[in-house]
Design an enzyme around this catalytic site. Sequence first.
Site, PDB file in Angstrom:
ATOM      1  NE  ARG A 292      -3.092   0.746  -0.701  1.00 58.58           N
ATOM      2  CZ  ARG A 292      -3.394   0.881  -1.990  1.00 58.58           C
ATOM      3  NH1 ARG A 292      -3.022   1.966  -2.653  1.00 58.58           N
ATOM      4  NH2 ARG A 292      -4.021  -0.072  -2.633  1.00 58.58           N
TER       5      ARG A 292
ATOM      6  CE  LYS B 234      -1.835  28.387  -5.661  1.00 57.60           C
ATOM      7  NZ  LYS B 234      -2.886  28.865  -6.605  1.00 57.60           N
TER       8      LYS B 234
ATOM      9  CD  GLU C 248      -0.061  37.877  -8.017  1.00 55.70           C
ATOM     10  OE1 GLU C 248      -0.118  36.641  -7.943  1.00 55.70           O
ATOM     11  OE2 GLU C 248      -0.566  38.645  -7.177  1.00 55.70           O
TER      12      GLU C 248
ATOM     13  CG  ASP D  45      -2.933  36.318 -10.748  1.00 58.45           C
ATOM     14  OD1 ASP D  45      -2.882  35.102 -10.984  1.00 58.45           O
ATOM     15  OD2 ASP D  45      -3.588  36.801  -9.803  1.00 58.45           O
TER      16      ASP D  45
END
Length: 283
Positions: free
Chosen positions: A103, A138, A200, A221
């Site tokens: 697993r 992220k 940004e 962005d």
Amino acid sequence: MPLSPLPRVMLEPAVRAALLEDLGRAGDITTDALVPPGLRTETALVARQPGVVAGLDLARLAFELIEPGIAIAVERPDGSAVAPGDVIALVRGPARGVLTAERTALNFLSHLSGVATVTASIVHAVRTHRARICCTRKTTPGLRAFEKHAVRAGGGSNHRFGLDDAVLIKDNHVAVVGGIRPAIARARAAVGHLVKVEVEVDSLDQLDEALEAGVDAVLLDNMGPETLARAVERVAGRAVTEASGRITPATAEAVAASGVDLISVGWLTHSAPVLDIGLDHRT
């Protein structure tokens, strides 16, 4: 270029932690109760759906840490495309060790192959343009290096690995400091000459301000394709252009057509579905 493996010293702490989490306080009581100590087996890691393989070194290490006598014969290394029924690797050795590690090995392999698979899908969507697909920060805590490696296995590129390898001035930095110009000036004064500075921006006016102040890259962005094309024209090669903001395989081609250098996609690592891979018993 062939995908270089990550060093074992990077893999082992994560794999050990995952195995210890699974083994708990008493080990694999099911396998120990059912399987004789001397029994050997041959199994195969088999793809259940089409995709791209990543995470084999972690899976291999999970088996080896439980039982050094287990041998792994890789049929399709990281970066390989697979179809349903394809054998990714053969796993031979003591049955107890194979079943105990199964697993944990599959968790790493299925998750990272899922990351590689979705990366390959969006890389394919922009294949006629120069834009490269890259990941972000992220990532799953503790798995960043592995997930970014999986992005490369899928044909993508990596953005910064952490807060310490590049300056990325985001909207909240600008708000706290009081503007793009002072933010860039403070960053340039504080970091070394080899550190890149990216800002940004969410409007063409902000882009002009960043370019006048001098940056290495601009993160465009949540701009539509038409605005992105105008932004690329204004940059005119003075900085690397990166598009970001809810980009999917369906929208990526239009974004890439704007002429941006990079397209950053956070969901490659934070929301990729697993690739269905099983461990099939043979003998």
